[in-house]
Design a protein around this motif. Structure first.
Motif, PDB file in Angstrom:
ATOM      1  N   ASP A 154     145.599 -76.704 -55.331  1.00 15.78           N
ATOM      2  CA  ASP A 154     144.255 -76.135 -55.388  1.00 15.78           C
ATOM      3  C   ASP A 154     143.957 -75.793 -56.841  1.00 15.78           C
ATOM      4  N   GLU A 155     143.033 -76.527 -57.433  1.00 12.21           N
ATOM      5  CA  GLU A 155     142.733 -76.350 -58.848  1.00 12.21           C
ATOM      6  C   GLU A 155     142.147 -74.979 -59.166  1.00 12.21           C
ATOM      7  N   GLU A 156     141.310 -74.451 -58.269  1.00 12.04           N
ATOM      8  CA  GLU A 156     140.675 -73.164 -58.539  1.00 12.04           C
ATOM      9  C   GLU A 156     141.702 -72.032 -58.601  1.00 12.04           C
ATOM     10  N   SER A 157     142.695 -72.060 -57.737  1.00 14.05           N
ATOM     11  CA  SER A 157     143.676 -70.972 -57.717  1.00 14.05           C
ATOM     12  C   SER A 157     144.971 -71.373 -58.408  1.00 14.05           C
ATOM     13  N   GLU A 158     144.932 -72.456 -59.174  1.00 12.21           N
ATOM     14  CA  GLU A 158     146.064 -72.936 -59.966  1.00 12.21           C
ATOM     15  C   GLU A 158     147.331 -73.075 -59.128  1.00 12.21           C
ATOM     16  N   GLN A 167     135.389 -70.241 -41.103  1.00 14.24           N
ATOM     17  CA  GLN A 167     135.465 -68.807 -41.317  1.00 14.24           C
ATOM     18  C   GLN A 167     136.254 -68.510 -42.577  1.00 14.24           C
ATOM     19  N   ARG A 168     135.917 -67.384 -43.184  1.00 16.12           N
ATOM     20  CA  ARG A 168     136.617 -66.933 -44.387  1.00 16.12           C
ATOM     21  C   ARG A 168     136.684 -65.421 -44.334  1.00 16.12           C
ATOM     22  N   ILE A 169     137.845 -64.898 -44.688  1.00 26.31           N
ATOM     23  CA  ILE A 169     138.003 -63.449 -44.774  1.00 26.31           C
ATOM     24  C   ILE A 169     138.777 -63.156 -46.047  1.00 26.31           C
ATOM     25  N   THR A 170     138.357 -62.118 -46.751  1.00 21.75           N
ATOM     26  CA  THR A 170     139.054 -61.674 -47.949  1.00 21.75           C
ATOM     27  C   THR A 170     139.743 -60.362 -47.612  1.00 21.75           C
ATOM     28  N   ILE A 171     141.024 -60.274 -47.957  1.00 23.22           N
ATOM     29  CA  ILE A 171     141.834 -59.112 -47.610  1.00 23.22           C
ATOM     30  C   ILE A 171     142.429 -58.520 -48.888  1.00 23.22           C
ATOM     31  N   GLU A 224     148.741 -76.245 -40.630  1.00 17.20           N
ATOM     32  CA  GLU A 224     147.658 -77.200 -40.889  1.00 17.20           C
ATOM     33  C   GLU A 224     146.324 -76.740 -40.302  1.00 17.20           C
ATOM     34  N   ARG A 225     146.171 -75.427 -40.101  1.00  9.10           N
ATOM     35  CA  ARG A 225     144.954 -74.882 -39.508  1.00  9.10           C
ATOM     36  C   ARG A 225     144.292 -73.841 -40.401  1.00  9.10           C
ATOM     37  N   LEU A 226     145.078 -73.227 -41.267  1.00  9.21           N
ATOM     38  CA  LEU A 226     144.613 -72.084 -42.029  1.00  9.21           C
ATOM     39  C   LEU A 226     145.055 -72.242 -43.478  1.00  9.21           C
ATOM     40  N   THR A 227     144.195 -71.884 -44.408  1.00  7.80           N
ATOM     41  CA  THR A 227     144.543 -71.907 -45.824  1.00  7.80           C
ATOM     42  C   THR A 227     144.525 -70.482 -46.347  1.00  7.80           C
ATOM     43  N   VAL A 228     145.602 -70.104 -47.031  1.00 12.51           N
ATOM     44  CA  VAL A 228     145.700 -68.788 -47.655  1.00 12.51           C
ATOM     45  C   VAL A 228     145.610 -69.025 -49.158  1.00 12.51           C
ATOM     46  N   LYS A 229     144.648 -68.357 -49.810  1.00 10.69           N
ATOM     47  CA  LYS A 229     144.437 -68.538 -51.247  1.00 10.69           C
ATOM     48  C   LYS A 229     144.594 -67.215 -51.981  1.00 10.69           C
ATOM     49  N   SER A 240     142.857 -62.954 -56.524  1.00  8.71           N
ATOM     50  CA  SER A 240     143.051 -62.104 -57.700  1.00  8.71           C
ATOM     51  C   SER A 240     144.292 -61.258 -57.455  1.00  8.71           C
ATOM     52  N   GLU A 241     144.612 -60.395 -58.401  1.00  4.88           N
ATOM     53  CA  GLU A 241     145.773 -59.515 -58.239  1.00  4.88           C
ATOM     54  C   GLU A 241     145.581 -58.537 -57.089  1.00  4.88           C
ATOM     55  N   LYS A 242     144.341 -58.404 -56.620  1.00  4.81           N
ATOM     56  CA  LYS A 242     144.065 -57.420 -55.577  1.00  4.81           C
ATOM     57  C   LYS A 242     143.587 -58.031 -54.262  1.00  4.81           C
ATOM     58  N   HIS A 243     143.383 -59.360 -54.216  1.00  2.00           N
ATOM     59  CA  HIS A 243     142.822 -59.960 -53.010  1.00  2.00           C
ATOM     60  C   HIS A 243     143.403 -61.350 -52.729  1.00  2.00           C
ATOM     61  N   ILE A 244     143.470 -61.672 -51.446  1.00  2.52           N
ATOM     62  CA  ILE A 244     143.727 -63.040 -50.996  1.00  2.52           C
ATOM     63  C   ILE A 244     142.602 -63.379 -50.023  1.00  2.52           C
ATOM     64  N   SER A 245     142.425 -64.666 -49.776  1.00  3.75           N
ATOM     65  CA  SER A 245     141.427 -65.051 -48.782  1.00  3.75           C
ATOM     66  C   SER A 245     142.042 -66.049 -47.807  1.00  3.75           C
ATOM     67  N   LEU A 246     141.556 -65.997 -46.588  1.00 11.11           N
ATOM     68  CA  LEU A 246     141.971 -66.922 -45.536  1.00 11.11           C
ATOM     69  C   LEU A 246     140.768 -67.781 -45.176  1.00 11.11           C
ATOM     70  N   HIS A 247     140.992 -69.081 -44.993  1.00 11.71           N
ATOM     71  CA  HIS A 247     139.931 -70.018 -44.638  1.00 11.71           C
ATOM     72  C   HIS A 247     140.408 -70.847 -43.452  1.00 11.71           C
ATOM     73  N   TRP A 248     139.552 -71.000 -42.430  1.00 13.73           N
ATOM     74  CA  TRP A 248     139.922 -71.804 -41.272  1.00 13.73           C
ATOM     75  C   TRP A 248     138.691 -72.228 -40.491  1.00 13.73           C
ATOM     76  N   ARG A 249     138.848 -73.296 -39.729  1.00 11.88           N
ATOM     77  CA  ARG A 249     137.805 -73.733 -38.803  1.00 11.88           C
ATOM     78  C   ARG A 249     138.025 -73.011 -37.495  1.00 11.88           C
TER      79      ARG A 249
END
Length: 184
Positions: free
Chosen positions: A45-49, A16-20, A57-62, A65-74
């Motif tokens: 993470d090379e993409e987000s420097e 799953q992925r959500i952008t907030i 160890e379950r969720l990644t917060v990336k 941009s200056e206006k958004h973050i995204s969460l990624h998890w199984r």
């Protein structure tokens, strides 16, 4: 004769992925998550420097941009709960940002006054939690710990009690003292 048939069951993993929308400082978000969830680790993470971290160890917060973050998890029940907690925190931080800015502009009390009040609240909370007539001597199930409220040092023969008191004191301090504005 009874005939039994079985069905073919298969399993799948759902990512799953959500952008907030989030316009605050990424460091503040990481700091607040560490206060609440404790297990927050930076991830390369090379993409987000390098602007990504893992939670339990379950969720990644990336940082997207200056206006958004995204969460990624199984998707699984525990990871879903962790992601719900992070989403709630992000949304609450978003509501608090203007409030923090207004408070910082209107603040007229000196840092010394604020530290004195924070110390009084911490002391009152600890006394109410551990109830030893105003002393910071904590006794639990016959085990005793001594807490130095100035330094936060805890002395006890029982390592478990020592750690519990240290963590409780640290959480109370974090709740009472605000995040320094230099982190934003």
């Amino acid at each position: 004769m009874i005939s039994m048939s079985s069905s073919q069951l298969s399993t799948t993993n759902i990512s799953q992925r959500i952008t907030i929308a989030y316009t605050g400082a990424f460091g503040v978000l990481k700091h607040r998550l560490k206060q609440i969830l404790e297990s927050v680790e930076s991830l390369p993470d090379e993409e987000s420097e390098g602007r990504a971290f893992g939670v339990h160890e379950r969720l990644t917060v990336k940082y997207e941009s200056e206006k958004h973050i995204s969460l990624h998890w199984r998707s699984d029940p525990i990871s879903d709960m962790v992601s719900d907690s992070v989403v709630a925190l992000v949304l609450n931080i978003g509501r608090e940002i203007p409030k923090v800015a207004v408070e910082s502009e209107e603040a007229t009390k000196t840092e010394e006054e604020n530290n004195y009040k924070a110390e009084k609240v911490i002391h009152a909370l600890l006394v109410s939690l551990f109830g030893e007539n105003g002393k910071l001597v904590i006794s639990v199930d016959g085990n005793v710990a001594h807490l130095d409220k100035q330094s936060g040092n805890v002395e006890s023969e029982n390592e478990s009690l020592k750690e519990r008191v240290r963590v409780a004191f640290q959480r109370i301090q974090n709740a009472v003292k605000p995040i320094p504005l230099s982190m934003s």
